[in-house]
Motif scaffolding. Structure first.
Motif, PDB file in Angstrom:
ATOM      1  N   ASP A   3       1.004  -1.236  -0.090  1.00 36.05           N
ATOM      2  CA  ASP A   3      -0.114   0.100   0.141  1.00 36.05           C
ATOM      3  C   ASP A   3       0.824   1.330   0.072  1.00 36.05           C
ATOM      4  N   ILE A   4       0.908   2.200  -1.090  1.00 37.68           N
ATOM      5  CA  ILE A   4       1.692   3.231  -1.152  1.00 37.68           C
ATOM      6  C   ILE A   4       0.833   4.411  -1.001  1.00 37.68           C
ATOM      7  N   GLY A   5       1.521   5.346  -0.159  1.00 37.26           N
ATOM      8  CA  GLY A   5       0.828   6.821  -0.189  1.00 37.26           C
ATOM      9  C   GLY A   5       1.971   7.605  -0.927  1.00 37.26           C
ATOM     10  N   ASP A  26      -2.528  -1.009  -4.500  1.00 36.76           N
ATOM     11  CA  ASP A  26      -3.181   0.183  -3.520  1.00 36.76           C
ATOM     12  C   ASP A  26      -2.514   1.432  -3.530  1.00 36.76           C
ATOM     13  N   THR A  28      -2.796   5.757  -2.595  1.00 42.10           N
ATOM     14  CA  THR A  28      -3.653   6.913  -2.050  1.00 42.10           C
ATOM     15  C   THR A  28      -2.773   8.189  -2.316  1.00 42.10           C
ATOM     16  N   ARG A 134       0.102   4.428   7.901  1.00 44.09           N
ATOM     17  CA  ARG A 134      -0.875   4.271   6.947  1.00 44.09           C
ATOM     18  C   ARG A 134      -0.677   3.157   5.666  1.00 44.09           C
ATOM     19  N   HIS A 135       0.433   3.466   5.452  1.00 42.97           N
ATOM     20  CA  HIS A 135       1.209   2.918   4.318  1.00 42.97           C
ATOM     21  C   HIS A 135       2.449   2.335   4.479  1.00 42.97           C
ATOM     22  N   ASP A 136       2.654   1.119   3.560  1.00 44.69           N
ATOM     23  CA  ASP A 136       4.108   0.651   3.627  1.00 44.69           C
ATOM     24  C   ASP A 136       5.121   1.542   3.133  1.00 44.69           C
TER      25      ASP A 136
END
Length: 407
Positions: A3-5, A26, A28, A134-136
């Motif tokens: 999951d990437i921000g 994923d 954001t 919230r992200h990796d």
């Protein structure tokens, strides 16, 4: 799947987001204002995308403005002086310029349609740890705003302590396109440059003029004039600058029709070229990776910012697909893979802001008589790593000229 921000919705952030969604990863994106707000705001910049970036857009399926229809195929050069140089260099494949107020909102819509999330909120240093958790991996793709100091400046030839140009960019009507259709790079030694770009905007096909004014060189008044307060005076100043110092542009101007395409279609700024660290470790243990102008901020004199950002996004996307362990080793691999192109773009841009070195004068003179050298130099606007290998030293430039029979 990771999951990437991503903080920022410029070319760097949107290209990375779309590349990740193409892998079903994923993602954001965080932005301080809705993408649609950009569509009605002031002109942010005049940006050209070169062939490698257009190919990336085509692969992603976001090329609404294909180069064959909306692009241009060459650079027209004018170098002023006692004996002016006038010559043309051709691309192997076209470049293209589209107003970012059309381009960025369209790509943001594509991202959301493909499952990417877009969160409208400003990410501040106080928010950073919470957002990163919230992200990796957190990618920061905006070099302005409260996170501008997140990545420390590094010593590099492309890191300067002050702007080398005062910039005034605008969209104009009343300028006939060059034949063949192309960008004009016009140099007034000691005074500055004008970059004329065929650009597609909400007003249709228009002309972008970017005045790059040397501080104290005599053109400063144009960058100080406020078009909103006295547009007629501003336009007189622009026409006067073109008439006296950039004749190959001025000869295609209709003074009676010359004017801005809208009251928000002009911007004045100054950029301090800067190279920053590729990444930083956050207090909670996760890493933040710099992308786009959060990593390198360049003057637009050779049109490299958006293209280097897109290339960097491709490198990061590929690395995420290959090695989803987002530690220092991952960040170091990204730094190595993108360095030649991204730093090549930054160093070449900085070189062209200096008073011209002897080998650059030799290069310009040779390109005016050897078309093959001018064509290769022009096509390398899409390959700044190759360009830097040509212009970095006098020996390299002279080797390039020998190869084209122009020693």
């Amino acid at each position: 799947m990771p999951d990437i921000g991503i903080v920022g919705t410029g070319v760097a952030g949107l290209h990375l987001g779309l590349l990740l969604r193409a892998q079903d990863i994923d993602v954001t994106l965080y932005t301080d204002r809705p993408p649609d707000a950009a569509a009605t705001g002031r002109l942010p910049a005049t940006v050209a995308h070169h062939a490698p970036t257009l190919l990336r857009e085509a692969v992603l399926g976001v090329q609404r403005w294909p180069g064959d229809t909306y692009g241009y195929g060459c650079h027209h050069h004018y170098v002023g002086g006692p004996t002016p140089l006038i010559f043309r260099g051709d691309f192997a494949a076209p470049s293209r310029a589209v107003d970012n107020r059309l381009y960025l909102p369209a790509l943001a819509a594509d991202l959301q349609e493909r499952g990417g999330k877009l969160v409208v909120r400003q990410v501040t240093p106080a928010d950073l740890e919470h957002v990163a958790a919230r992200h990796d991996l957190l990618v920061v793709a905006s070099g302005r705003g409260p996170l501008s100091g997140l990545f420390p400046t590094v010593a590099d030839p492309a890191t300067l302590d002050a702007p080398r140009r005062l910039l005034c960019a605008g969209l104009y009507q009343g300028v006939a396109p060059n034949d063949p259709k192309g960008v004009t790079l016009s140099i007034a030694p000691g005074r500055g440059e004008v970059i004329e770009i065929p650009l597609y905007s909400a007003a249709g096909h228009v002309t972008a003029l970017l005045f790059e004014c040397v501080p104290g060189g005599g053109a400063d008044g144009l960058c100080a004039a406020d078009a909103g307060e006295d547009e007629e005076r501003f336009l007189r100043g622009a026409l006067d600058e073109l008439a006296h110092h950039h004749p190959t542009v001025f000869e295609r101007v209709d003074p009676a029709a010359f004017g801005l395409t809208g009251p928000l279609d002009v911007v004045r700024t100054a950029i301090v070229p800067t190279v920053r660290a590729d990444y930083t470790r956050l207090p909670g243990g996760r890493y933040a990776l710099a992308l786009g102008d959060a990593h390198t901020t360049v003057d637009p004199i050779v049109g490299q910012g958006a293209n280097a950002a897109s290339h960097s996004a491709q490198v990061v996307s590929d690395a995420i697909a290959e090695d989803p362990a987002f530690d220092a080793l991952f960040c170091e691999r990204v730094a190595r893979r993108r360095a030649e192109v991204v730093l090549g773009a930054a160093r070449w841009s900085e070189l062209m802001l200096r008073p011209p070195a002897e080998h650059i004068l030799e290069l310009l003179g040779a390109m005016s008589t050897h078309k093959s050298a001018a064509d290769e130099f022009t096509d390398n606007f899409g390959h700044p790593d190759r360009q830097w290998r040509i212009v970095a030293t006098p020996e390299r430039t002279r080797g390039f000229l020998r190869r084209h029979g122009a020693a």
